[in-house]
Design an enzyme around this catalytic site. Structure first.
Site, PDB file in Angstrom:
ATOM      1  N   HIS A   1      -2.304  -4.962  19.163  1.00 24.65           N
ATOM      2  CA  HIS A   1      -1.806  -4.419  17.863  1.00 24.65           C
ATOM      3  C   HIS A   1      -1.209  -3.109  18.098  1.00 24.65           C
ATOM      4  CE1 HIS A   1      -1.322  -3.106  13.809  1.00 24.65           C
ATOM      5  NE2 HIS A   1      -1.364  -4.412  13.435  1.00 24.65           N
TER       6      HIS A   1
ATOM      7  N   CYS B   1      -9.287   2.085   6.515  1.00 19.81           N
ATOM      8  CA  CYS B   1      -8.329   2.600   5.267  1.00 19.81           C
ATOM      9  C   CYS B   1      -8.786   2.033   4.225  1.00 19.81           C
ATOM     10  CB  CYS B   1      -7.172   1.768   5.601  1.00 19.81           C
ATOM     11  SG  CYS B   1      -6.105   1.762   4.229  1.00 19.81           S
TER      12      CYS B   1
ATOM     13  N   THR C   1      -7.284   0.586  11.722  1.00 19.48           N
ATOM     14  CA  THR C   1      -7.591   1.069   9.919  1.00 19.48           C
ATOM     15  C   THR C   1      -7.764  -0.271   9.352  1.00 19.48           C
ATOM     16  OG1 THR C   1      -5.318   1.045   9.882  1.00 19.48           O
ATOM     17  CG2 THR C   1      -6.230   3.332  10.251  1.00 19.48           C
TER      18      THR C   1
ATOM     19  N   CYS D   1       1.649   6.269   9.080  1.00 19.65           N
ATOM     20  CA  CYS D   1       0.937   6.261   7.758  1.00 19.65           C
ATOM     21  C   CYS D   1      -0.172   7.413   8.111  1.00 19.65           C
ATOM     22  CB  CYS D   1       0.149   5.015   7.538  1.00 19.65           C
ATOM     23  SG  CYS D   1      -1.175   5.214   6.176  1.00 19.65           S
TER      24      CYS D   1
ATOM     25  N   GLU E   1      -0.923  -0.553  16.335  1.00 19.01           N
ATOM     26  CA  GLU E   1      -1.654   0.599  15.832  1.00 19.01           C
ATOM     27  C   GLU E   1      -2.666   0.963  16.964  1.00 19.01           C
ATOM     28  OE1 GLU E   1      -3.610   0.548  12.239  1.00 19.01           O
ATOM     29  OE2 GLU E   1      -5.326   1.620  13.203  1.00 19.01           O
TER      30      GLU E   1
ATOM     31  N   SER F   1       0.456 -10.267  10.086  1.00 14.49           N
ATOM     32  CA  SER F   1      -0.178  -8.968   9.715  1.00 14.49           C
ATOM     33  C   SER F   1      -1.823  -9.056   9.604  1.00 14.49           C
ATOM     34  CB  SER F   1       0.048  -8.871   8.104  1.00 14.49           C
ATOM     35  OG  SER F   1      -0.740  -8.245   7.399  1.00 14.49           O
TER      36      SER F   1
ATOM     37  N   SER G   1       1.366  -5.043   3.345  1.00 15.09           N
ATOM     38  CA  SER G   1       2.833  -4.945   3.286  1.00 15.09           C
ATOM     39  C   SER G   1       3.784  -6.026   2.960  1.00 15.09           C
ATOM     40  CB  SER G   1       3.190  -4.831   5.108  1.00 15.09           C
ATOM     41  OG  SER G   1       2.576  -5.972   5.634  1.00 15.09           O
TER      42      SER G   1
ATOM     43  N   HIS H   1       4.071  -5.298   9.369  1.00 13.50           N
ATOM     44  CA  HIS H   1       4.177  -6.792   9.931  1.00 13.50           C
ATOM     45  C   HIS H   1       4.337  -7.668   8.515  1.00 13.50           C
ATOM     46  CE1 HIS H   1       1.937  -5.621  13.681  1.00 13.50           C
ATOM     47  NE2 HIS H   1       3.254  -5.634  13.767  1.00 13.50           N
TER      48      HIS H   1
ATOM     49  N   CYS I   1       0.743  -1.252  -0.020  1.00 10.71           N
ATOM     50  CA  CYS I   1       0.039   0.190   0.096  1.00 10.71           C
ATOM     51  C   CYS I   1       0.726   1.152   0.021  1.00 10.71           C
ATOM     52  CB  CYS I   1      -0.930  -0.070   1.318  1.00 10.71           C
ATOM     53  SG  CYS I   1       0.042   0.228   2.996  1.00 10.71           S
TER      54      CYS I   1
HETATM   55  S1  SF4 Z   1      -3.570   2.494   6.973  1.00 13.07           S
HETATM   56 FE1  SF4 Z   1      -1.972   0.662   6.892  1.00 13.07          FE
HETATM   57  S2  SF4 Z   1      -2.710  -0.463   5.122  1.00 13.07           S
HETATM   58 FE2  SF4 Z   1      -3.711   1.430   4.843  1.00 13.07          FE
HETATM   59  S3  SF4 Z   1      -2.436   2.784   3.754  1.00 13.07           S
HETATM   60 FE3  SF4 Z   1      -1.755   3.060   5.957  1.00 13.07          FE
HETATM   61  S4  SF4 Z   1      -0.029   1.582   6.026  1.00 13.07           S
HETATM   62 FE4  SF4 Z   1      -1.275   0.810   4.538  1.00 13.07          FE
END
Ligand code: SF4
Length: 280
Positions: free
Chosen positions: A122, A193, A161, A94, A124, A221, A264, A40, A12
């Protein structure tokens, strides 16, 4: 045998951006540590490690003068601690995760109790909770947050996300049922996301017209796991981290094989999988 890739799959823009920033930083400064794996995916971590970008498990393990925040982001408390150590930060959070962090922060500042639909272990989600101060809780089911939901008069709800849209909607539906009409205000912010949603839709579409789906991505992941979850009820599905893990027996009698990849997964890993499938 026909092998088809999902219309949307693989690396991504968020992970791509992180790789670019880390490569630039490694060129400029040499060795760089990342707080946790950059994403991941073991192959990606190994590729970057060869360039001098290596993960550390905890802040206390960091020895260098430059530390990178990964795509998953981190909490304000961790950022404060890094700055207090006079360590230079390369922030590869991100932009979509950053948007979710800002949503959590604003909800907490506006007096909402914040519920993050996601895996509390996790990275995030841990980072997101940090932006809520004392007002955040993470859960994957309403049972885990019964007390918060029942005692709160104002609830803010967001999602990790990479969760699926259907799971988030179901969580919100159940939560509304649990709090009933007693609640004063509920604010739901869509932090899913879009890249991941598009990949999930493309995977489901391809799975419906395939006899076998192979999902390639990191074994730890979250978004790769969701691709497997989505494809499995539709068709025989296997998850692999590398092309070498594909078993010839899976391919017997299959004329239409679909391939998708977590966000990823390096492009080379996807191409190696296609090559492996073409020469069973
Ligand atoms: S939120 Fe995660 S999956 Fe979505 S673009 Fe960002 S890094 Fe990539």
């Amino acid at each position: 045998m026909r092998i088809q890739k999902a219309d949307k799959l693989g690396l991504c823009f968020g992970v791509g951006r992180a790789i670019r920033l880390l490569k630039e930083a490694a060129n400029k400064y040499g060795e760089i540590e990342t707080l946790g794996p950059v994403a991941h995916n073991r192959l990606l971590v190994e590729q970057l490690s060869a360039l001098g970008v290596r993960p550390v498990g905890h802040l206390e393990q960091a020895r260098g003068k430059i530390l990178a925040i990964t795509t998953h982001g981190t909490s304000p408390a961790v950022l404060f601690e890094i700055k207090a150590r006079h360590t230079r930060i390369i922030d590869t959070t991100c932009p979509i995760v950053r948007k979710a962090q800002n949503a959590v922060k604003e909800l907490a500042e506006d007096g909402f109790d914040v519920i993050v639909f996601g895996d509390s272990e996790h990275s995030e989600v841990k980072g997101l909770l940090g932006w809520a101060g004392e007002k955040g809780v993470a859960a994957l089911s309403t049972r885990q947050i019964g007390r918060t939901a029942k005692s709160s008069s104002r609830l803010g709800i967001i999602s990790q996300t990479t969760q699926t849209q259907s799971a988030f909607l179901e969580f919100v539906r159940q939560l509304m049922g649990a709090v009933g009409c007693r609640i004063e205000e509920i604010r739901i912010i869509n932090t899913l996301c879009e890249v991941v949603q598009d990949q999930q839709e493309a995977a489901a579409k391809l799975a419906r017209r395939s006899q076998l789906m192979i999902v390639i991505g990191g074994s730890n992941s979250a978004n790769t796991a969701h691709l497997v979850e989505i494809c499995s009820p539709l068709v025989e599905t296997y998850s692999v981290e590398t092309a070498e893990e594909v078993r010839t027996s899976w391919l017997a009698g299959k004329n239409q094989i679909g391939v998708t990849a977590g966000a990823s997964t390096p492009d080379e890993a996807v191409e190696a999988l296609i090559a492996r499938l073409k020469s069973p």
